[in-house]
Scaffold this motif. Sequence first.
Motif, PDB file in Angstrom:
ATOM      1  N   LYS A   1     -16.462  62.794 -65.572  1.00 23.61           N
ATOM      2  CA  LYS A   1     -16.858  62.827 -66.983  1.00 23.61           C
ATOM      3  C   LYS A   1     -17.858  61.724 -67.311  1.00 23.61           C
ATOM      4  O   LYS A   1     -18.182  61.490 -68.482  1.00 23.61           O
ATOM      5  CB  LYS A   1     -15.632  62.649 -67.881  1.00 23.61           C
ATOM      6  CG  LYS A   1     -14.672  63.812 -67.819  1.00 23.61           C
ATOM      7  CD  LYS A   1     -15.071  64.893 -68.802  1.00 23.61           C
ATOM      8  CE  LYS A   1     -14.100  66.055 -68.674  1.00 23.61           C
ATOM      9  NZ  LYS A   1     -14.555  67.258 -69.331  1.00 23.61           N
ATOM     10  N   GLY A   2     -18.281  60.980 -66.298  1.00 30.62           N
ATOM     11  CA  GLY A   2     -19.231  59.898 -66.533  1.00 30.62           C
ATOM     12  C   GLY A   2     -18.600  58.647 -67.119  1.00 30.62           C
ATOM     13  O   GLY A   2     -19.290  57.802 -67.690  1.00 30.62           O
ATOM     14  N   ILE A   3     -17.279  58.538 -66.995  1.00 30.65           N
ATOM     15  CA  ILE A   3     -16.594  57.348 -67.502  1.00 30.65           C
ATOM     16  C   ILE A   3     -16.281  56.427 -66.315  1.00 30.65           C
ATOM     17  O   ILE A   3     -15.746  56.897 -65.305  1.00 30.65           O
ATOM     18  CB  ILE A   3     -15.277  57.743 -68.211  1.00 30.65           C
ATOM     19  CG1 ILE A   3     -15.577  58.666 -69.394  1.00 30.65           C
ATOM     20  CG2 ILE A   3     -14.502  56.500 -68.663  1.00 30.65           C
ATOM     21  CD1 ILE A   3     -14.349  59.355 -69.966  1.00 30.65           C
ATOM     22  N   THR A   4     -16.646  55.151 -66.433  1.00 32.27           N
ATOM     23  CA  THR A   4     -16.304  54.205 -65.371  1.00 32.27           C
ATOM     24  C   THR A   4     -14.785  54.087 -65.323  1.00 32.27           C
ATOM     25  O   THR A   4     -14.165  53.664 -66.296  1.00 32.27           O
ATOM     26  CB  THR A   4     -16.908  52.819 -65.655  1.00 32.27           C
ATOM     27  OG1 THR A   4     -18.304  52.983 -65.862  1.00 32.27           O
ATOM     28  CG2 THR A   4     -16.663  51.872 -64.503  1.00 32.27           C
ATOM     29  N   PRO A   5     -14.171  54.448 -64.195  1.00 32.80           N
ATOM     30  CA  PRO A   5     -12.702  54.512 -64.199  1.00 32.80           C
ATOM     31  C   PRO A   5     -12.019  53.142 -64.313  1.00 32.80           C
ATOM     32  O   PRO A   5     -11.045  53.012 -65.032  1.00 32.80           O
ATOM     33  CB  PRO A   5     -12.360  55.171 -62.860  1.00 32.80           C
ATOM     34  CG  PRO A   5     -13.619  55.838 -62.420  1.00 32.80           C
ATOM     35  CD  PRO A   5     -14.732  55.008 -62.962  1.00 32.80           C
ATOM     36  N   ILE A   6     -12.533  52.137 -63.585  1.00 32.49           N
ATOM     37  CA  ILE A   6     -11.777  50.892 -63.508  1.00 32.49           C
ATOM     38  C   ILE A   6     -12.668  49.678 -63.764  1.00 32.49           C
ATOM     39  O   ILE A   6     -13.777  49.585 -63.237  1.00 32.49           O
ATOM     40  CB  ILE A   6     -11.108  50.742 -62.124  1.00 32.49           C
ATOM     41  CG1 ILE A   6     -10.059  51.845 -61.929  1.00 32.49           C
ATOM     42  CG2 ILE A   6     -10.453  49.379 -61.957  1.00 32.49           C
ATOM     43  CD1 ILE A   6      -9.404  51.838 -60.582  1.00 32.49           C
ATOM     44  N   ALA A   7     -12.177  48.765 -64.579  1.00 28.91           N
ATOM     45  CA  ALA A   7     -12.830  47.467 -64.739  1.00 28.91           C
ATOM     46  C   ALA A   7     -12.147  46.495 -63.786  1.00 28.91           C
ATOM     47  O   ALA A   7     -10.933  46.348 -63.814  1.00 28.91           O
ATOM     48  CB  ALA A   7     -12.691  46.987 -66.180  1.00 28.91           C
ATOM     49  N   LEU A   8     -12.946  45.866 -62.929  1.00 30.14           N
ATOM     50  CA  LEU A   8     -12.384  44.909 -61.976  1.00 30.14           C
ATOM     51  C   LEU A   8     -13.155  43.594 -62.101  1.00 30.14           C
ATOM     52  O   LEU A   8     -14.378  43.585 -62.204  1.00 30.14           O
ATOM     53  CB  LEU A   8     -12.489  45.442 -60.543  1.00 30.14           C
ATOM     54  CG  LEU A   8     -11.878  44.558 -59.462  1.00 30.14           C
ATOM     55  CD1 LEU A   8     -10.364  44.528 -59.568  1.00 30.14           C
ATOM     56  CD2 LEU A   8     -12.276  45.030 -58.066  1.00 30.14           C
ATOM     57  N   ALA A   9     -12.424  42.481 -62.102  1.00 32.85           N
ATOM     58  CA  ALA A   9     -13.051  41.170 -62.217  1.00 32.85           C
ATOM     59  C   ALA A   9     -13.162  40.550 -60.820  1.00 32.85           C
ATOM     60  O   ALA A   9     -12.334  39.757 -60.405  1.00 32.85           O
ATOM     61  CB  ALA A   9     -12.236  40.273 -63.152  1.00 32.85           C
ATOM     62  N   GLY A  10     -14.209  40.973 -60.103  1.00 28.98           N
ATOM     63  CA  GLY A  10     -14.324  40.590 -58.693  1.00 28.98           C
ATOM     64  C   GLY A  10     -14.603  39.122 -58.441  1.00 28.98           C
ATOM     65  O   GLY A  10     -14.382  38.616 -57.348  1.00 28.98           O
ATOM     66  N   LYS A  11     -15.107  38.416 -59.467  1.00 28.05           N
ATOM     67  CA  LYS A  11     -15.362  36.991 -59.263  1.00 28.05           C
ATOM     68  C   LYS A  11     -14.046  36.229 -59.197  1.00 28.05           C
ATOM     69  O   LYS A  11     -13.918  35.276 -58.441  1.00 28.05           O
ATOM     70  CB  LYS A  11     -16.222  36.480 -60.410  1.00 28.05           C
ATOM     71  CG  LYS A  11     -16.549  35.004 -60.310  1.00 28.05           C
ATOM     72  CD  LYS A  11     -17.348  34.583 -61.531  1.00 28.05           C
ATOM     73  CE  LYS A  11     -17.499  33.086 -61.611  1.00 28.05           C
ATOM     74  NZ  LYS A  11     -18.041  32.695 -62.920  1.00 28.05           N
ATOM     75  N   ASP A  12     -13.092  36.637 -60.012  1.00 27.52           N
ATOM     76  CA  ASP A  12     -11.763  36.034 -59.956  1.00 27.52           C
ATOM     77  C   ASP A  12     -10.909  36.895 -59.044  1.00 27.52           C
ATOM     78  O   ASP A  12     -10.284  37.868 -59.481  1.00 27.52           O
ATOM     79  CB  ASP A  12     -11.175  35.921 -61.361  1.00 27.52           C
ATOM     80  CG  ASP A  12     -11.907  34.865 -62.167  1.00 27.52           C
ATOM     81  OD1 ASP A  12     -12.034  33.742 -61.662  1.00 27.52           O
ATOM     82  OD2 ASP A  12     -12.370  35.162 -63.274  1.00 27.52           O
ATOM     83  N   THR A  13     -10.893  36.520 -57.785  1.00 27.29           N
ATOM     84  CA  THR A  13     -10.394  37.426 -56.756  1.00 27.29           C
ATOM     85  C   THR A  13      -8.905  37.739 -56.882  1.00 27.29           C
ATOM     86  O   THR A  13      -8.430  38.684 -56.283  1.00 27.29           O
ATOM     87  CB  THR A  13     -10.673  36.845 -55.358  1.00 27.29           C
ATOM     88  OG1 THR A  13     -10.243  35.481 -55.348  1.00 27.29           O
ATOM     89  CG2 THR A  13     -12.138  36.915 -55.019  1.00 27.29           C
ATOM     90  N   TRP A  14      -8.177  36.937 -57.679  1.00 27.04           N
ATOM     91  CA  TRP A  14      -6.753  37.262 -57.827  1.00 27.04           C
ATOM     92  C   TRP A  14      -6.544  38.588 -58.536  1.00 27.04           C
ATOM     93  O   TRP A  14      -5.532  39.258 -58.343  1.00 27.04           O
ATOM     94  CB  TRP A  14      -5.995  36.139 -58.542  1.00 27.04           C
ATOM     95  CG  TRP A  14      -6.578  35.692 -59.866  1.00 27.04           C
ATOM     96  CD1 TRP A  14      -7.442  34.656 -60.050  1.00 27.04           C
ATOM     97  CD2 TRP A  14      -6.329  36.236 -61.164  1.00 27.04           C
ATOM     98  NE1 TRP A  14      -7.753  34.534 -61.388  1.00 27.04           N
ATOM     99  CE2 TRP A  14      -7.086  35.483 -62.092  1.00 27.04           C
ATOM    100  CE3 TRP A  14      -5.542  37.284 -61.639  1.00 27.04           C
ATOM    101  CZ2 TRP A  14      -7.077  35.751 -63.462  1.00 27.04           C
ATOM    102  CZ3 TRP A  14      -5.548  37.546 -63.013  1.00 27.04           C
ATOM    103  CH2 TRP A  14      -6.307  36.782 -63.898  1.00 27.04           C
TER     104      TRP A  14
END
Lengths: 451, 308
Positions: free
Chosen positions: A208-221
């Motif tokens: 549907k063109g929706i980004t499924p997941i927000a991930l904070a890759g800089k804060d690896t925890w």
Amino acid sequence: MTSRWRLLSVMGVMALMFSACSGGGATTSPSAAASGAPSAAPSEAASPSTAPSEAAAPVTITWYHIQNNDPGLSLWKALADEYMAAHPNVKIDIQVNENEAFKTKLTTLLQQGDVPDLFQTWGGGGLRQQVEAGLVKDITADIASWKDTINPGALGMYQVDGKNYGIPFDLGLVGFWYNTKSFTDAGITTPPKTWDEFLTTVQTLKAKGITPIALAGKDTWTGAFYWAYLAVRNAGQAGMEKAVVSGDWSDPAFVKAGEQFKQLIDLKPFQKGFLAAPWDGAGSGAAAMATYNGAMQLMGQWLPGTVNANSGGSRAMGEGLGWFPFPAVEGAAGDPFDGLGGGNGFAVGKDAPPETVDFLHYLVSLDAANRWGALNSGILPTTNGSEASTTDPMLSLVLEGRAKAKFVQLYLDQATTPELGGAINEAVATLYAGTGTPESVAQAINAAAGQ
Amino acid sequence: MATDVGSSSRTGRNLRAWGVAGLFMLPALALYALFVLFPIVQAARFSLFDWNGLEALDKFIGLANFERALADPVFLGAVSHNAFIVILSLAVQIPFALGLALMLNRKFRGRAILRLIFFAPYVIAEVITAIVWSLLLQPNGLAEHLLTAIGLEDAYSPWLADTDTVLIALFFIITWKYFGFHMILLLAGLQGIPREIEEAAAIDGASRWQGIRYVTLPLLGPTIRVSVFLSIIGSLQLFDLVWVTTRGGPVNFSNTMAVYMFDRGFVRFQFGYGSAVAVILFLICFVLALAYQRWVLRRDTEGATTYG
């Protein structure tokens, strides 16, 4: 080494810590649940204190806690005042420190052997180190009469080799927060219950063109939560406890966890530039979620507050958010409702006067827990029967999930050591940055645990 | 200051001179010992232990921490990233600053304003620089909007989030922050060169380029060498900017020695190991600084010192 470094160290470590502060939303007055007469304190407390306190010699209990903001600050003070009023021989010396300042202060105190009588602990490996250094009191016998009033999963986090060294007053849970609007737009009516359904949900959102997941890759925890949860699913309580205590992480379940996470990563579900996204602040995972650039995020109970803070005022606290527990993995060894989380508790210092445990009992009495719950401050009390006192709908969702969990794995960096926790975060990051494999991740973790 | 040399009571005088000098230096020496030497010795001691900062300092493990660091691909990667930044700084940043300095040393309208603008980034705190640039470069940030506005939306990518480009992006930010400093340094050096020498060269028929190549640059040598020195040491100690923008990531692709040290020491509480890394970082900087002083800066420092 400039002085800026010291400031940075505080800032940096702060960002890595899970200070469960979702803040805001606290409209209930702390006294609402409090009965008028302070001496009529915990109703269920068949308190052993009444007899000895009659003619007891005066004692002072030094108490270090980290609720340095209201409403928590005032509640702790009120509880201490009430206890002192009921026990005139006891003087409670409250020392309030901010989270990071407390850690520095406690390290110094412990190195000097000047152990506070009652102090903040997160349980797990940190507490184990203090126990092994002989700084904390074994309170197993002292709490035998009332330990069943505490959530057993939470209590377990403060045990070392089967003995109790601390009492929790808060336990939060990591789970999936999602934008209800994104799910509606994609025609998803029920949140996924299994890992396969979850992968399908991700594909549906993507289509549907929706980004499924927000991930904070800089804060690896934040990324490591996925691996840790899948590890809990695959290894189960027994497997996790074995790995955490023995330092042997060679169980194939941990490769399996990587493989399942890789299935998700291969769907490319994360927002653009996620590898540089911090968990909080501009460009963060929370900001991505607030602006619908990410339908879901695996995060602790503090996320609604963070989304609210990063929405630029566009989203009220908890507005448009839903929560579902981490999906079950079919055929895996672990119980599908097992959780991953952590919270706050108190440990009793080695030289603490006997009254300390009694005071601690008062702090986690049902009455005190209900008053904490009514604040809806993000502290989720662990005294059995206090669950209903939390009225915030978001936090209630988390509490529902927690109630189903028979076992809650403490955050891995707290359950083990900051050292191994850091290595786990780093290893898992290679998986979603595309430089590692499920095998290399498991090997790196096992190697770090053996060091 | 020249001392008068060759007198018969040379040793006695030297002793007295040393005594007086020592007395004057005492406060500074005491502070130096307390805040520089003592921590170095402490770090060296901690580096021989397996120590988490909490327990008793009793797990002596010899040089195992050093062996571990030198065998850790993450640390070696960090060393190579520092080397990469050093080389790029010398190859790009200093020549760029030199070019600007040469340009701004000529008289034209708006020169003062330009000097001010170019120097401004250096005045901004490193942490603020890092925060501002991460905001500019993040998806949906100013960089993406600007590129989109001029029809180059494909040229944008989240550089700081890409293992292939993160170091280059960081180097760009470092250069933005520090070229002004080197420019001012070189500009000061240029203004110390007497105009007549360049004029004499011009009268002798030297072209503008020849004048720069054979007259200006050699006379600017001492300043360039100091600039290079500061640039090398700065690149080796690079910390704040990296920690704030990327924390060494993605997956250690922008890790530097100082970031690695801080992460292992203060985030993962391996104080023994972190100390070992600090000692290695110290030795690298120390040896490089000594070698540079000895072989490169020697002529410059000799000219400024007198021996009794």
